[in-house]
Design an enzyme around this catalytic site. Sequence first.
Site, short mmCIF file in Angstrom:
data_model
loop_
_atom_site.label_atom_id
_atom_site.label_comp_id
_atom_site.label_asym_id
_atom_site.label_seq_id
_atom_site.Cartn_x
_atom_site.Cartn_y
_atom_site.Cartn_z
N GLY A 21 37.53 61.04 61.71
CA GLY A 21 38.71 61.83 62.03
C GLY A 21 39.93 60.95 62.30
N GLU B 13 31.15 59.43 58.53
CA GLU B 13 30.49 60.68 58.93
C GLU B 13 29.07 60.77 58.41
OE1 GLU B 13 33.64 60.48 57.93
OE2 GLU B 13 34.91 61.85 59.07
N ALA C 133 36.18 61.80 65.42
CA ALA C 133 35.88 62.92 66.31
C ALA C 133 34.88 62.44 67.37
CB ALA C 133 35.30 64.07 65.52
N GLU D 228 41.28 60.23 58.95
CA GLU D 228 41.89 61.49 58.49
C GLU D 228 43.22 61.74 59.21
OE1 GLU D 228 38.19 63.56 59.34
OE2 GLU D 228 38.16 64.30 57.27
C1 HXC Z 1 32.50 59.31 70.98
C2 HXC Z 1 32.86 57.06 70.87
C3 HXC Z 1 33.20 57.16 69.51
C4 HXC Z 1 33.18 58.46 68.89
C5 HXC Z 1 33.33 55.09 70.08
N1 HXC Z 1 32.96 55.77 71.18
N2 HXC Z 1 33.49 55.92 69.03
N3 HXC Z 1 32.51 58.12 71.61
N4 HXC Z 1 32.81 59.48 69.68
N5 HXC Z 1 33.52 58.67 67.64
C6 HXC Z 1 32.68 55.22 72.51
C7 HXC Z 1 31.34 54.51 72.58
O1 HXC Z 1 30.30 55.41 72.77
C8 HXC Z 1 31.55 53.61 73.76
O2 HXC Z 1 31.46 54.33 74.95
C9 HXC Z 1 33.03 53.20 73.62
O3 HXC Z 1 33.64 54.22 72.83
C10 HXC Z 1 33.18 51.88 72.92
O4 HXC Z 1 32.48 51.97 71.69
P1 HXC Z 1 31.42 50.84 71.21
O5 HXC Z 1 30.59 51.44 70.17
O6 HXC Z 1 30.73 50.23 72.39
O7 HXC Z 1 32.42 49.75 70.60
P2 HXC Z 1 32.17 48.73 69.41
O8 HXC Z 1 30.83 48.09 69.52
O9 HXC Z 1 33.39 47.86 69.42
O10 HXC Z 1 32.17 49.59 68.08
C11 HXC Z 1 33.34 50.25 67.66
C12 HXC Z 1 32.99 51.32 66.59
C13 HXC Z 1 31.85 52.22 67.09
C14 HXC Z 1 32.59 50.62 65.28
C15 HXC Z 1 34.29 52.10 66.33
O11 HXC Z 1 32.21 52.71 68.39
C16 HXC Z 1 31.56 53.39 66.20
O12 HXC Z 1 30.93 53.23 65.14
N6 HXC Z 1 32.01 54.57 66.59
C17 HXC Z 1 31.72 55.79 65.89
C18 HXC Z 1 32.55 55.91 64.63
C19 HXC Z 1 32.23 57.16 63.85
O13 HXC Z 1 31.08 57.40 63.47
N7 HXC Z 1 33.24 57.99 63.62
C20 HXC Z 1 33.11 59.22 62.91
C21 HXC Z 1 32.81 60.33 63.87
S1 HXC Z 1 32.54 61.87 63.03
P3 HXC Z 1 30.33 53.99 76.06
O14 HXC Z 1 30.61 54.97 77.15
O15 HXC Z 1 29.02 54.17 75.40
O16 HXC Z 1 30.62 52.57 76.44
C22 HXC Z 1 34.09 62.36 62.65
C23 HXC Z 1 34.17 63.70 61.97
C24 HXC Z 1 35.57 64.13 61.75
O17 HXC Z 1 35.05 61.72 62.88
C25 HXC Z 1 35.64 65.59 61.44
C26 HXC Z 1 37.02 66.14 61.50
C27 HXC Z 1 37.73 65.94 62.75
#
Ligand code: HXC
Length: 256
Positions: A107, A130, A64, A110
């Site tokens: 997500g 999460e 998400a 999921e």
């Molecule tokens: C918003 C995101 C994002 C996310 C990545 N980006 N994941 N933006 N929400 N979930 C964005 C970053 O901010 C960045 O934008 C660009 O995508 C590239 O990401 P980087 O982090 O620079 O890339 P990298 O170093 O290769 O790392 C990849 C990654 C990391 C490991 C996937 O991005 C990460 O940990 N993302 C978050 C993963 C996460 O926590 N997911 C769960 C979310 S909660 P900018 O503009 O800064 O360059 C969830 C709840 C679900 O999913 C509930 C039901 C739907």
Amino acid sequence: MSEVLIELPGSGVAIVRINRPEAHNALNAAVRAGLAKAFAELETNEEVRCVVLAGSEKVFAAGADIKAMAEASPAEMTNNGADHSWRVLREFSKPVIAAVNGWSLGGGCELAMHADIIIAGEGARFGQPEIKVGIIPGAGGTQRLTRAVGKFKAMKILLTGEAISAREAEAMGLVSEVVADEAVFERALALANVIAALPSIAARKIKELVLAGADLPLNAALSMERQAFWLMFDTVDQKEGMRAFIEKRSPVFTGK
Ligand code: HXC
């Protein structure tokens, strides 16, 4: 450019592709709405018998959109339409094959688990991170993951937030097949073509029974299967399939 693309290459297969590369395919409102619209359309498109759900070659979906929800209230989260999008995917009646390259997190994981078959590249990584941002999975992560891999593997993934490799995911039953990264999409498409060429009523019934049966006591599920099995004998494809076998020829299925 739309965040979700649909391709119809023919032969009963549809491809749904998430296309938000600047944010690692994070599932914001536009992506969620795009997915819901795509699957709602494909549900009623009689030409479509199997769907491949893909991200890019680098990332399936990183979850998400954290930036979009960081300051949200519970009411905003309730009213943001996400529930509707997930419901469309959950209730989609035709087989879905997820083609997973790269990150499939939160997500995104999921979303992959809403598919019926998951093909993953060697470099794919799955996780429910999460907890690291102070929340819990909200689209089935605590439930579908546990049903797929069992309590102790699921707890480790959910409580640590650490991602696992495609091979680990395959070993624990989260992934159907692992192939070379560059072969993921072609493999998913090939499987989709196989499924789309088979009797589509039977395919939909198998999906319905596997999913509904998981929530039922065994005897009730077996009874449901029996009723559906008998019903198959009212389909044109059953007559054609069995006659073709007996006549030693290739069947011509019509989805009727
Ligand atoms: C918003 C995101 C994002 C996310 C990545 N980006 N994941 N933006 N929400 N979930 C964005 C970053 O901010 C960045 O934008 C660009 O995508 C590239 O990401 P980087 O982090 O620079 O890339 P990298 O170093 O290769 O790392 C990849 C990654 C990391 C490991 C996937 O991005 C990460 O940990 N993302 C978050 C993963 C996460 O926590 N997911 C769960 C979310 S909660 P900018 O503009 O800064 O360059 C969830 C709840 C679900 O999913 C509930 C039901 C739907």
